[in-house]
Every structure is written in C-alpha cells, then in structure tokens.
Scaffold this motif. Structure first.
Motif, PDB file in Angstrom:
ATOM      1  N   UNK A 159       4.119 -10.201  -7.212  1.00 36.94           N
ATOM      2  CA  UNK A 159       4.846 -10.901  -6.154  1.00 36.94           C
ATOM      3  C   UNK A 159       5.793  -9.981  -5.405  1.00 36.94           C
ATOM      4  N   UNK A 160       6.858 -10.570  -4.911  1.00 38.70           N
ATOM      5  CA  UNK A 160       7.807  -9.822  -4.077  1.00 38.70           C
ATOM      6  C   UNK A 160       8.823  -9.088  -4.940  1.00 38.70           C
ATOM      7  N   UNK A 161       8.941  -7.796  -4.712  1.00 39.37           N
ATOM      8  CA  UNK A 161       9.898  -6.934  -5.400  1.00 39.37           C
ATOM      9  C   UNK A 161      10.841  -6.429  -4.314  1.00 39.37           C
ATOM     10  N   UNK A 162      12.017  -7.035  -4.239  1.00 49.40           N
ATOM     11  CA  UNK A 162      12.922  -6.808  -3.116  1.00 49.40           C
ATOM     12  C   UNK A 162      14.227  -6.180  -3.593  1.00 49.40           C
ATOM     13  N   UNK A 163      14.677  -5.141  -2.916  1.00 44.37           N
ATOM     14  CA  UNK A 163      15.976  -4.483  -3.114  1.00 44.37           C
ATOM     15  C   UNK A 163      16.291  -4.240  -4.588  1.00 44.37           C
TER      16      UNK A 163
ATOM     17  N   UNK B 102      -2.190  -7.074  -7.516  1.00 45.92           N
ATOM     18  CA  UNK B 102      -2.634  -6.981  -6.115  1.00 45.92           C
ATOM     19  C   UNK B 102      -1.701  -7.713  -5.158  1.00 45.92           C
ATOM     20  N   UNK B 103      -1.007  -8.732  -5.643  1.00 47.70           N
ATOM     21  CA  UNK B 103      -0.126  -9.500  -4.770  1.00 47.70           C
ATOM     22  C   UNK B 103       1.287  -8.920  -4.666  1.00 47.70           C
ATOM     23  N   UNK B 104       1.540  -7.789  -5.295  1.00 52.29           N
ATOM     24  CA  UNK B 104       2.874  -7.191  -5.258  1.00 52.29           C
ATOM     25  C   UNK B 104       3.199  -6.663  -3.859  1.00 52.29           C
ATOM     26  N   UNK B 105       4.428  -6.894  -3.439  1.00 47.13           N
ATOM     27  CA  UNK B 105       4.966  -6.344  -2.189  1.00 47.13           C
ATOM     28  C   UNK B 105       6.344  -5.797  -2.481  1.00 47.13           C
ATOM     29  N   UNK B 106       6.622  -4.622  -1.953  1.00 46.66           N
ATOM     30  CA  UNK B 106       7.886  -3.938  -2.196  1.00 46.66           C
ATOM     31  C   UNK B 106       8.639  -3.817  -0.878  1.00 46.66           C
ATOM     32  N   UNK B 107       9.906  -4.253  -0.862  1.00 43.48           N
ATOM     33  CA  UNK B 107      10.689  -4.154   0.369  1.00 43.48           C
ATOM     34  C   UNK B 107      12.168  -3.982   0.057  1.00 43.48           C
ATOM     35  N   UNK B 108      12.873  -3.509   1.050  1.00 48.69           N
ATOM     36  CA  UNK B 108      14.317  -3.335   0.913  1.00 48.69           C
ATOM     37  C   UNK B 108      14.980  -3.663   2.248  1.00 48.69           C
ATOM     38  N   UNK B 109      15.528  -4.861   2.391  1.00 48.17           N
ATOM     39  CA  UNK B 109      16.110  -5.297   3.663  1.00 48.17           C
ATOM     40  C   UNK B 109      17.564  -4.883   3.866  1.00 48.17           C
ATOM     41  N   UNK B 110      17.989  -3.774   3.270  1.00 47.32           N
ATOM     42  CA  UNK B 110      19.403  -3.402   3.352  1.00 47.32           C
ATOM     43  C   UNK B 110      19.886  -3.177   4.777  1.00 47.32           C
TER      44      UNK B 110
ATOM     45  N   UNK C 289       7.357   7.267   5.527  1.00 48.23           N
ATOM     46  CA  UNK C 289       7.059   5.871   5.193  1.00 48.23           C
ATOM     47  C   UNK C 289       8.356   5.127   4.858  1.00 48.23           C
ATOM     48  N   UNK C 290       9.234   5.783   4.127  1.00 42.63           N
ATOM     49  CA  UNK C 290      10.474   5.106   3.759  1.00 42.63           C
ATOM     50  C   UNK C 290      11.356   4.820   4.968  1.00 42.63           C
ATOM     51  N   UNK C 291      11.408   5.734   5.919  1.00 41.12           N
ATOM     52  CA  UNK C 291      12.167   5.448   7.138  1.00 41.12           C
ATOM     53  C   UNK C 291      11.603   4.217   7.832  1.00 41.12           C
ATOM     54  N   UNK C 292      10.286   4.130   7.916  1.00 40.32           N
ATOM     55  CA  UNK C 292       9.669   2.952   8.540  1.00 40.32           C
ATOM     56  C   UNK C 292      10.050   1.682   7.794  1.00 40.32           C
ATOM     57  N   UNK C 293       9.998   1.727   6.478  1.00 42.82           N
ATOM     58  CA  UNK C 293      10.322   0.555   5.658  1.00 42.82           C
ATOM     59  C   UNK C 293      11.771   0.143   5.874  1.00 42.82           C
TER      60      UNK C 293
ATOM     61  N   UNK D 151       7.474  -4.923   4.368  1.00 46.01           N
ATOM     62  CA  UNK D 151       7.124  -4.713   2.970  1.00 46.01           C
ATOM     63  C   UNK D 151       5.966  -3.726   2.842  1.00 46.01           C
ATOM     64  N   UNK D 152       5.916  -3.055   1.710  1.00 41.93           N
ATOM     65  CA  UNK D 152       4.823  -2.166   1.345  1.00 41.93           C
ATOM     66  C   UNK D 152       3.919  -2.948   0.397  1.00 41.93           C
ATOM     67  N   UNK D 153       2.636  -2.959   0.682  1.00 45.06           N
ATOM     68  CA  UNK D 153       1.687  -3.647  -0.200  1.00 45.06           C
ATOM     69  C   UNK D 153       1.473  -2.834  -1.472  1.00 45.06           C
ATOM     70  N   UNK D 154       0.900  -3.471  -2.468  1.00 47.14           N
ATOM     71  CA  UNK D 154       0.584  -2.774  -3.707  1.00 47.14           C
ATOM     72  C   UNK D 154      -0.364  -1.607  -3.446  1.00 47.14           C
ATOM     73  N   UNK D 155      -1.327  -1.818  -2.571  1.00 48.27           N
ATOM     74  CA  UNK D 155      -2.286  -0.749  -2.246  1.00 48.27           C
ATOM     75  C   UNK D 155      -1.580   0.440  -1.593  1.00 48.27           C
ATOM     76  N   UNK D 156      -0.689   0.168  -0.635  1.00 48.05           N
ATOM     77  CA  UNK D 156       0.072   1.257   0.000  1.00 48.05           C
ATOM     78  C   UNK D 156       0.930   1.997  -1.022  1.00 48.05           C
TER      79      UNK D 156
END
Length: 174
Positions: free
Chosen positions: A16-20, A36-44, A65-69, A75-80
């Motif tokens: 699932x969602x892995x945030x900050x 497969x459903x994991x998404x990684x994001x940081x909305x700081x 990639x991190x600057x873009x995020x 969010x970054x997908x599990x595949x990314x």
C-alpha cells in the motif's frame, strides 16, 4: 540511524501507501520487499518543509528522481522503486509475507559474525561516501522548514496551499 546500525539484518515488507514517516521506517532496513501495490511518497514540500528527519531520499532513488518526487509530490510505484534499487524485489500482495519470510530464513542460515561484518562494511562505505553527514545536514534543513512554516502560518507545517499563495507565481507573471 540507530535502527540502521543494529547489527542484525532487517527486512521491511511494504504494501500500500508508504508515506513520509513510512519511508523513515523502511529505509533504515537492510532489505525491502514490496508488494505490487506499494507506493512510496513524501509530501513534505506540500507542508512547506524541504527535508525530513531521515533523509535517505537521494541515496535511495538518486538525485534526479528524488527531486521530481519532492518537487511534485508524486508517488513512486513499486516497480519504479525496484528499478532505482530502492527495493530488492516486488511480489504480489498475496506473496509478500512469505517472500519476506523466505528471505529472512535464507539470511538466518548464514554465519552471524559474517552477517554483522557485511552489514557494517556496507554501512561504513555509505558513511565514507557522506551518507551520515548528509542525513545530519538535512535534519537541520528540516528543522528550519518547521520554523519557516511556523512564521508563515502559525503552525509547524503549512496546512493548506493557501498558506503559501503569496509565494506562488503563476506562469506569465500572474
């Protein structure tokens, strides 16, 4: 950093969602298995803060990639994440627990002293490359972000985009 430097290998199983704060829990682990459903994001940046307490971002995903995020909040997908080397493997959600446990059992069969030394060698190599100094430095940026948000909005984070509207310029100078 204490969690990162525990002598025994650690494995994060992410779904699932892995945030900050979730990133700060999985990144210090030695291995990451993602569903497969994991998404990684940081909305700081949405909160008016440019860094976090454990800023492994650049090391985990690479600077571009991190600057873009961070700049976009996407969010970054599990595949990314796997392609970037942030996670070791991606499995179906149904296989997540068994895949993480199988990896743990495989590691548990190794000589404990050799495991500790291998982990120490990798962590020290990262530190020689500047990891520890970078994490400490970005923590200072994080704290400055809270101070700025407090002065702008009265809260330690910006709670709404409206709090920053005077700082946003529209294309064409509007």
């Amino acid at each position: 950093m204490r969690r990162r430097n525990v002598p025994k290998p650690s494995i994060a199983a992410v779904q699932g969602k892995c945030i900050a704060g979730g990133l700060m829990l999985c990144w210090p682990c030695d291995l990451i298995v993602a569903a497969e459903n994991a998404e990684f994001s940081d909305p700081v940046v949405h909160m008016g803060i440019g860094g976090v307490e454990y800023h492994g971002h650049t090391w985990e995903l690479g600077p571009r990639r991190e600057k873009e995020i961070l700049f976009t909040g996407r969010a970054v997908t599990a595949e990314e994440a796997e392609q970037a080397g942030m996670v070791n493997r991606v499995v179906s959600l149904d296989e997540l627990d068994s895949a993480a446990m199988e990896l743990a059992w495989q590691i548990a069969r190794m000589p404990p002293f050799g495991l500790r030394q291998a982990k120490r060698a990798v962590n020290q190599t990262l530190d020689v490359q500047g990891f520890y100094a970078a994490v400490q430095s970005v923590f200072d940026i994080h704290e400055t972000g809270h101070g700025n948000a407090l002065s702008v909005s009265g809260y330690p984070i910006l709670t709404q985009l409206e709090d920053m509207k005077e700082h946003i310029r529209k294309p064409g100078g509007g």
